[in-house]
Design a protein around this motif. Structure first.
Motif, mmCIF file in Angstrom:
data_model
loop_
_atom_site.group_PDB
_atom_site.id
_atom_site.type_symbol
_atom_site.label_atom_id
_atom_site.label_comp_id
_atom_site.label_asym_id
_atom_site.label_seq_id
_atom_site.Cartn_x
_atom_site.Cartn_y
_atom_site.Cartn_z
ATOM 1 N N CYS A 42 46.365 39.308 38.680
ATOM 2 C CA CYS A 42 45.140 38.619 38.272
ATOM 3 C C CYS A 42 45.415 37.468 37.314
ATOM 4 O O CYS A 42 44.472 36.910 36.736
ATOM 5 C CB CYS A 42 44.182 39.605 37.627
ATOM 6 S SG CYS A 42 43.662 40.887 38.757
ATOM 7 N N ASN A 43 46.652 37.114 37.132
ATOM 8 C CA ASN A 43 47.016 36.091 36.164
ATOM 9 C C ASN A 43 46.352 34.752 36.470
ATOM 10 O O ASN A 43 45.857 34.074 35.581
ATOM 11 C CB ASN A 43 48.529 35.938 36.111
ATOM 12 C CG ASN A 43 48.980 35.102 34.945
ATOM 13 O OD1 ASN A 43 48.302 35.021 33.940
ATOM 14 N ND2 ASN A 43 50.127 34.489 35.085
ATOM 15 N N ARG A 44 46.332 34.348 37.722
ATOM 16 C CA ARG A 44 45.782 33.047 38.090
ATOM 17 C C ARG A 44 44.276 32.964 37.807
ATOM 18 O O ARG A 44 43.789 31.938 37.358
ATOM 19 C CB ARG A 44 46.043 32.765 39.560
ATOM 20 C CG ARG A 44 45.628 31.374 39.963
ATOM 21 C CD ARG A 44 45.952 31.085 41.390
ATOM 22 N NE ARG A 44 47.399 31.151 41.587
ATOM 23 C CZ ARG A 44 47.987 31.016 42.744
ATOM 24 N NH1 ARG A 44 47.275 30.826 43.825
ATOM 25 N NH2 ARG A 44 49.298 31.079 42.845
ATOM 26 N N SER A 45 43.568 34.047 38.042
ATOM 27 C CA SER A 45 42.123 34.017 37.814
ATOM 28 C C SER A 45 41.769 34.024 36.330
ATOM 29 O O SER A 45 40.648 33.689 35.960
ATOM 30 C CB SER A 45 41.449 35.198 38.512
ATOM 31 O OG SER A 45 41.881 36.404 37.930
ATOM 32 N N LEU A 46 42.701 34.369 35.462
ATOM 33 C CA LEU A 46 42.434 34.405 34.025
ATOM 34 C C LEU A 46 42.711 33.082 33.335
ATOM 35 O O LEU A 46 42.346 32.897 32.184
ATOM 36 C CB LEU A 46 43.279 35.501 33.360
ATOM 37 C CG LEU A 46 42.973 36.931 33.777
ATOM 38 C CD1 LEU A 46 43.968 37.880 33.145
ATOM 39 C CD2 LEU A 46 41.563 37.305 33.423
ATOM 40 N N LYS A 47 43.348 32.150 34.013
ATOM 41 C CA LYS A 47 43.737 30.897 33.364
ATOM 42 C C LYS A 47 42.539 30.069 32.896
ATOM 43 O O LYS A 47 42.621 29.376 31.911
ATOM 44 C CB LYS A 47 44.607 30.074 34.309
ATOM 45 C CG LYS A 47 45.977 30.660 34.485
ATOM 46 C CD LYS A 47 46.873 29.738 35.252
ATOM 47 C CE LYS A 47 48.163 30.425 35.595
ATOM 48 N NZ LYS A 47 49.197 30.248 34.640
ATOM 49 N N ARG A 99 39.735 31.184 31.672
ATOM 50 C CA ARG A 99 38.932 31.913 30.685
ATOM 51 C C ARG A 99 39.127 31.328 29.289
ATOM 52 O O ARG A 99 40.112 30.648 29.003
ATOM 53 C CB ARG A 99 39.330 33.392 30.677
ATOM 54 C CG ARG A 99 39.184 34.089 32.003
ATOM 55 C CD ARG A 99 37.863 34.687 32.212
ATOM 56 N NE ARG A 99 37.599 35.643 31.144
ATOM 57 C CZ ARG A 99 36.392 36.047 30.850
ATOM 58 N NH1 ARG A 99 35.360 35.601 31.513
ATOM 59 N NH2 ARG A 99 36.198 36.897 29.877
ATOM 60 N N PRO A 122 42.446 33.785 27.556
ATOM 61 C CA PRO A 122 43.150 34.525 28.615
ATOM 62 C C PRO A 122 44.126 35.571 28.088
ATOM 63 O O PRO A 122 44.305 36.618 28.713
ATOM 64 C CB PRO A 122 43.874 33.434 29.401
ATOM 65 C CG PRO A 122 43.970 32.272 28.478
ATOM 66 C CD PRO A 122 42.788 32.369 27.563
ATOM 67 N N LEU A 132 38.748 44.469 34.155
ATOM 68 C CA LEU A 132 38.570 43.453 35.203
ATOM 69 C C LEU A 132 37.158 43.480 35.762
ATOM 70 O O LEU A 132 36.603 42.441 36.124
ATOM 71 C CB LEU A 132 39.575 43.677 36.334
ATOM 72 C CG LEU A 132 41.001 43.259 36.056
ATOM 73 C CD1 LEU A 132 41.905 43.681 37.205
ATOM 74 C CD2 LEU A 132 41.074 41.763 35.847
ATOM 75 N N ALA A 179 32.453 37.005 37.685
ATOM 76 C CA ALA A 179 33.122 36.284 38.771
ATOM 77 C C ALA A 179 33.052 34.786 38.513
ATOM 78 O O ALA A 179 32.043 34.278 37.989
ATOM 79 C CB ALA A 179 32.460 36.611 40.096
ATOM 80 N N PRO A 180 34.116 34.061 38.845
ATOM 81 C CA PRO A 180 34.082 32.607 38.625
ATOM 82 C C PRO A 180 33.071 31.949 39.550
ATOM 83 O O PRO A 180 32.914 32.341 40.703
ATOM 84 C CB PRO A 180 35.514 32.158 38.954
ATOM 85 C CG PRO A 180 36.073 33.237 39.798
ATOM 86 C CD PRO A 180 35.367 34.502 39.408
#
Length: 92
Positions: free
Chosen positions: A53-58, A60, A63, A78, A83-84
């Motif tokens: 999930c690293n990419r989706s946290l960038k 935030r 992060p 999570l 959701a973005p």
């Protein structure tokens, strides 16, 4: 649903407390091996969740705080992250 996710987070935190207590005062025979093994397996799974999930946290605001919470709470944190939203700039 937030109440349930909070309850699961609390139970996960309680599990980590049991693992810590087992390090300080080892439990009786079967538990002194099973509790650290289960804690280690859960830690590996949570680290895998952070990597996946690293990419989706960038995007935030914090992060690294989210990553730390995922290490402790895993999927229960999570599920609380919204959701973005897709920006209008990405639409063709």
């Amino acid at each position: 649903m937030k109440v349930f996710w909070g309850l699961w987070k609390l139970l996960t935190l309680l599990f980590w407390a049991v693992v810590a207590v087992n390090w300080l005062m080892p439990f009786v025979f079967p538990l002194n091996l099973l509790v650290p093994a289960t804690g280690g397996l859960l830690a590996v799974l949570h680290l895998l969740e952070v990597l996946l999930c690293n990419r989706s946290l960038k995007g935030r605001a914090h992060p690294w705080r989210d990553r730390l919470k995922i290490v402790f709470f895993g999927v229960y944190h999570l599920q609380t992250i919204p959701a973005p939203t897709v920006s209008k700039a990405f639409h063709a």
